[in-house]
Design a protein around this motif. Structure first.
Motif, PDB file in Angstrom:
ATOM      1  N   HIS A  94       0.881  -1.199   0.099  1.00 41.44           N
ATOM      2  CA  HIS A  94      -0.223   0.042  -0.090  1.00 41.44           C
ATOM      3  C   HIS A  94       0.830   1.242  -0.015  1.00 41.44           C
ATOM      4  CE1 HIS A  94      -3.543   2.305   0.086  1.00 41.44           C
ATOM      5  NE2 HIS A  94      -4.187   1.711   0.816  1.00 41.44           N
ATOM      6  N   LEU A  96       0.342   4.170  -0.949  1.00 44.24           N
ATOM      7  CA  LEU A  96      -0.237   5.573  -0.110  1.00 44.24           C
ATOM      8  C   LEU A  96       0.106   5.446   1.319  1.00 44.24           C
ATOM      9  CD1 LEU A  96      -1.565   8.223  -0.240  1.00 44.24           C
ATOM     10  CD2 LEU A  96      -3.899   6.950  -0.414  1.00 44.24           C
ATOM     11  N   ALA A  97      -0.111   4.516   2.224  1.00 50.30           N
ATOM     12  CA  ALA A  97       0.007   4.399   3.498  1.00 50.30           C
ATOM     13  C   ALA A  97       1.372   4.788   3.899  1.00 50.30           C
ATOM     14  CB  ALA A  97      -0.305   3.270   3.942  1.00 50.30           C
ATOM     15  N   VAL A 115      -2.906  13.138  -3.277  1.00 47.01           N
ATOM     16  CA  VAL A 115      -4.338  12.469  -2.634  1.00 47.01           C
ATOM     17  C   VAL A 115      -5.216  12.793  -3.240  1.00 47.01           C
ATOM     18  CG1 VAL A 115      -5.329  12.002  -0.540  1.00 47.01           C
ATOM     19  CG2 VAL A 115      -2.562  12.069  -0.440  1.00 47.01           C
ATOM     20  N   TYR A 118      -5.650  11.024  -6.336  1.00 44.02           N
ATOM     21  CA  TYR A 118      -5.826   9.776  -6.434  1.00 44.02           C
ATOM     22  C   TYR A 118      -7.568   9.427  -5.805  1.00 44.02           C
ATOM     23  CZ  TYR A 118      -5.014   5.279  -3.967  1.00 44.02           C
ATOM     24  OH  TYR A 118      -4.995   3.855  -3.580  1.00 44.02           O
ATOM     25  N   HIS A 122     -10.386   7.180  -7.416  1.00 42.30           N
ATOM     26  CA  HIS A 122     -11.520   6.175  -6.665  1.00 42.30           C
ATOM     27  C   HIS A 122     -12.857   6.555  -6.800  1.00 42.30           C
ATOM     28  CE1 HIS A 122      -8.730   3.017  -4.962  1.00 42.30           C
ATOM     29  NE2 HIS A 122      -7.842   4.056  -4.988  1.00 42.30           N
ATOM     30  N   ARG A 158     -19.850  -5.999  -5.033  1.00 36.71           N
ATOM     31  CA  ARG A 158     -20.504  -5.560  -4.056  1.00 36.71           C
ATOM     32  C   ARG A 158     -19.388  -5.146  -2.950  1.00 36.71           C
ATOM     33  NH1 ARG A 158     -25.275  -8.721  -3.880  1.00 36.71           N
ATOM     34  NH2 ARG A 158     -24.418 -10.053  -2.119  1.00 36.71           N
ATOM     35  N   ALA A 162     -18.205  -1.333  -1.716  1.00 31.68           N
ATOM     36  CA  ALA A 162     -17.567  -1.222  -0.401  1.00 31.68           C
ATOM     37  C   ALA A 162     -16.526  -0.668   0.090  1.00 31.68           C
ATOM     38  CB  ALA A 162     -18.151  -2.474   0.556  1.00 31.68           C
ATOM     39  N   TYR A 163     -15.446  -1.268  -0.849  1.00 31.66           N
ATOM     40  CA  TYR A 163     -14.122  -0.923  -0.760  1.00 31.66           C
ATOM     41  C   TYR A 163     -13.960   0.688  -1.188  1.00 31.66           C
ATOM     42  CZ  TYR A 163      -9.052  -0.597  -1.236  1.00 31.66           C
ATOM     43  OH  TYR A 163      -7.721  -0.176  -1.287  1.00 31.66           O
ATOM     44  N   MET A 166     -15.263   3.208   1.271  1.00 29.76           N
ATOM     45  CA  MET A 166     -14.581   3.219   2.241  1.00 29.76           C
ATOM     46  C   MET A 166     -13.201   3.946   2.234  1.00 29.76           C
ATOM     47  SD  MET A 166     -11.594   1.835   3.847  1.00 29.76           S
ATOM     48  CE  MET A 166     -11.326   0.425   2.631  1.00 29.76           C
ATOM     49  N   TRP A 170     -12.290   7.571   3.739  1.00 29.05           N
ATOM     50  CA  TRP A 170     -10.743   7.636   4.530  1.00 29.05           C
ATOM     51  C   TRP A 170      -9.889   8.691   3.804  1.00 29.05           C
ATOM     52  CZ3 TRP A 170      -5.779   5.281   2.648  1.00 29.05           C
ATOM     53  CH2 TRP A 170      -4.871   5.841   3.886  1.00 29.05           C
ATOM     54  N   ASP A 173     -10.780  11.775   5.460  1.00 33.26           N
ATOM     55  CA  ASP A 173      -9.872  11.983   6.627  1.00 33.26           C
ATOM     56  C   ASP A 173      -8.367  12.521   6.585  1.00 33.26           C
ATOM     57  OD1 ASP A 173      -9.237  11.470   9.276  1.00 33.26           O
ATOM     58  OD2 ASP A 173      -9.881   9.440   9.514  1.00 33.26           O
ATOM     59  N   VAL A 174      -7.932  11.769   5.578  1.00 33.93           N
ATOM     60  CA  VAL A 174      -6.366  11.896   5.178  1.00 33.93           C
ATOM     61  C   VAL A 174      -6.173  13.567   4.804  1.00 33.93           C
ATOM     62  CG1 VAL A 174      -4.304  11.388   3.650  1.00 33.93           C
ATOM     63  CG2 VAL A 174      -5.952   9.603   4.497  1.00 33.93           C
TER      64      VAL A 174
END
Lengths: 187, 187
Positions: A94, A96-97, A115, A118, A122, A158, A162-163, A166, A170, A173-174
């Motif tokens: 990952h 990005l993390a 970000v 990115y 998504h 599905r 969901a991914y 989410m 997030w 949040d970042v």
DNA sequence: GGGCACATGTAAATTGTTACATGATTGT
DNA sequence: ACAATCATGTAACAATTTACATGTGCCC
């Protein structure tokens, strides 16, 4: 050791040529298993040698001949055995993390721009998934085949939806966190 | 081409030996970037040769000598340049999604057992993350260092928590779907 | 004495990526 | 003419995984 299995599943869903498989690995299957055409051709050749798949030469007009592959009984057995094996923990890479944690030692605002881009990717991917769901899994042509193929494809989709949802939440949040840090250190 | 970067970030957060890095790649960093000690030693040697990190031999009593690594200015510059690059779309290898779609051509109940085990693993991982959050990011020792290192580690951890929660909900969906198919085809 | 944690490696095999290569048809 | 799509491959290289290898000290 599982590109073989992804190919088996894809060929069971619908037989086809190496090229067609490579196309699918750009879309549907490709959303959870990436592979290039070089890999696919190499593995396909080995699988043919091992009797997992059988090829049939299809002459075409106006296009080069293609090799149409279908899963052979031995390949079906391999897949079945694999389904009984424990699910391996997926190996994560990952990017990005790592970058986010790295931002503490660099320029947070540079990362913020990346970000945002990115997040856009998504967001588009989510829209694409939702359009696919609407097209393939809703309305009167609800599959309900005995084997459950459509239902299983749907539940995987599905998962993708969901991914993405989410992930988008997030990423907000970042961005808020990066913004906070930037405001504190930026002046 | 990014294990280098993960190592740089980890060494900036805290310098240490190759062995210590390998330990970290089993835990904190390892949750979003896996690497074995063989990889780490090899890359670390190359990075030392390129002047990205500097090693200091530390003799120890009762234990073999260790090489204590710290990031050199050149490595810091490499990391900074990397932060400015676009975020690459992560290459996905999602074993489970392939298996689920494969279940249409095999035994869904065999897969159900594996999914239940897998759900257990993610449930434990969520508990582990939540415990870590409670330990490191709540209470009076709220970090708030100027560089934001703690805040950034926290937002990455929140991503892990969100991922695990999403995954658990999805796995319930998967199990319900498999159950439905099994009930229909199983007798 | 056996097993575990510390500490660092080499070697071989497999996988995955990148670049190059060819050749026909269809559309602009 | 030129680009794009179809169709299949080879070659070289980079990265990853798995197995092997060695040695100390500590605890039970």
């Amino acid at each position: 050791m599982a590109l073989e299995h992804a190919i088996l599943v894809s060929l069971l869903e619908k037989p086809g040529s190496g090229y067609e498989l490579a196309r699918r690995f750009d879309r549907s299957i490709g959303y959870f298993w990436t592979a290039t055409h070089q890999q696919i051709y190499r593995v396909l050749k080995r699988m043919e040698g091992d009797g997992w798949v059988a090829a049939r030469e299809v002459p075409q007009q106006g296009k080069p001949d293609k090799k149409h592959y279908a899963v052979a009984p031995a390949g079906h057995a391999v897949l079945d055995a694999w389904l009984h094996e424990p699910i391996e923990p997926e190996s994560v890479r990952h990017d990005l993390a790592v970058k986010i944690r790295g931002a503490a030692f660099g320029d947070p605002s540079a990362l913020m721009r990346q970000v945002e881009r990115y997040r856009q990717v998504h967001s588009e991917r989510l829209a694409h998934y939702l359009a696919g769901e609407l097209r393939d899994f809703t309305g009167p042509d609800a599959p309900a085949e005995p084997d459950g193929m459509g239902e299983l494809q749907h539940v995987v989709l599905r998962g993708g939806i969901a991914y993405e949802r989410m992930t988008l939440a997030w990423l907000d949040d970042v961005l808020a966190t990066l913004h906070r840090i930037h405001a504190r250190t930026g002046h």
